[in-house]
Design a protein around this motif. Structure first.
Motif, mmCIF file in Angstrom:
data_model
loop_
_atom_site.group_PDB
_atom_site.id
_atom_site.type_symbol
_atom_site.label_atom_id
_atom_site.label_comp_id
_atom_site.label_asym_id
_atom_site.label_seq_id
_atom_site.Cartn_x
_atom_site.Cartn_y
_atom_site.Cartn_z
ATOM 1 N N ASN A 100 0.848 -1.182 0.000
ATOM 2 C CA ASN A 100 0.000 0.000 0.000
ATOM 3 C C ASN A 100 0.891 1.242 0.000
ATOM 4 N N SER A 102 1.113 5.701 -0.853
ATOM 5 C CA SER A 102 0.375 6.948 -1.043
ATOM 6 C C SER A 102 0.735 7.531 -2.408
ATOM 7 N N GLN A 115 -4.606 6.554 -1.565
ATOM 8 C CA GLN A 115 -3.871 5.329 -1.268
ATOM 9 C C GLN A 115 -4.211 4.283 -2.310
#
Length: 242
Positions: A100, A102, A115
């Motif tokens: 994950n 940004s 995200q």
């Protein structure tokens, strides 16, 4: 007498992947991008030319699921500034599948952050990222067109849609002719190109295009970011508003 070297930081992850799984995998966002020039930065309101301009988002890709759209400028990836377009593919490729991260992007004079979960680049995705059909479109003919900044523009007629092999949902105006030496010609606009939108706003008539240029000028821009469709390819071109 010719030497060739690869930085250790780039080679080490590849070697580790080969040791563990016998092949190399690359992270994937699912976008096609182009360089942000000084003119493009001006047209979208960025203070300097940074990031990567999104010209296409693959359906079902991590980028689409995260809300990334055509015309967005990706400025930061996983907390790192994208000072030049070429930096983004390298950073994404080095990211493990499923991580994950940004993603900060610029849209309509504002910076936004989302995200996403990084996917893995498959062979077909790599082929698509390399570009598709490069064949030029046939020159369309249309009466009642209007000339704007050196381009003769016309609404898409049924005949044009068939001749240029445009999809049923493709909107915009067709470039019927380009004056030699004009600003449009200098920026690579060709006969048969379709102007789909300006600054993210749809264009379906020559008048819409003129209004979009006027709006960009009123907003203090020197250039208006224009999305061009040519066959199966798309690109953003900054056109002068004066």
């Amino acid at each position: 007498g010719i030497g060739f070297a690869i930085p250790t930081a780039l080679a080490k992850p590849v070697i580790e992947q080969l040791k563990v799984q016998g092949h190399v995998t690359r992270g994937w966002l699912g976008v096609k991008i182009q360089e942000v020039t000084d003119e493009i930065a001006d047209s979208v309101g960025l203070s300097k030319p940074i990031g990567a301009l999104v010209i296409e988002v693959n359906p079902g890709s991590p980028a689409e699921k995260a809300g990334i759209q055509k015309g967005d400028v990706i400025t930061h990836y996983d907390g790192k500034e994208i000072s030049a377009m070429r930096n983004l593919p390298r950073l994404v490729a080095e990211t493990k599948k499923g991580k994950n991260v940004s993603l900060t992007y610029w849209r309509k004079n504002a910076s936004k952050t989302t995200q996403l979960t990084v996917g893995v680049l498959e062979d077909e995705d790599a082929k698509a990222a390399a570009g598709g059909d490069k064949e030029g479109a046939a020159k369309p003919k249309q009466a009642g067109s209007e000339t704007v900044i050196g381009m003769e523009l016309a609404p898409i007629s049924p005949e044009m849609r068939q001749e240029l092999k445009l999809g049923a949902k493709q909107g915009g105006v067709v470039v019927v002719d380009v004056a030699a030496g004009s600003e449009a010609a200098k920026r690579g606009i060709r006969e048969g190109d379709v102007i789909a939108d300006v600054a993210g706003e749809p264009v379906n008539a020559p008048g819409d295009f003129k209004k979009a240029l006027a709006a960009a000028k009123k907003a203090g821009r020197n250039y208006a970011l224009t999305r061009i469709v040519r066959g199966k390819e798309e690109a953003f071109v900054p056109l002068p508003v004066g």
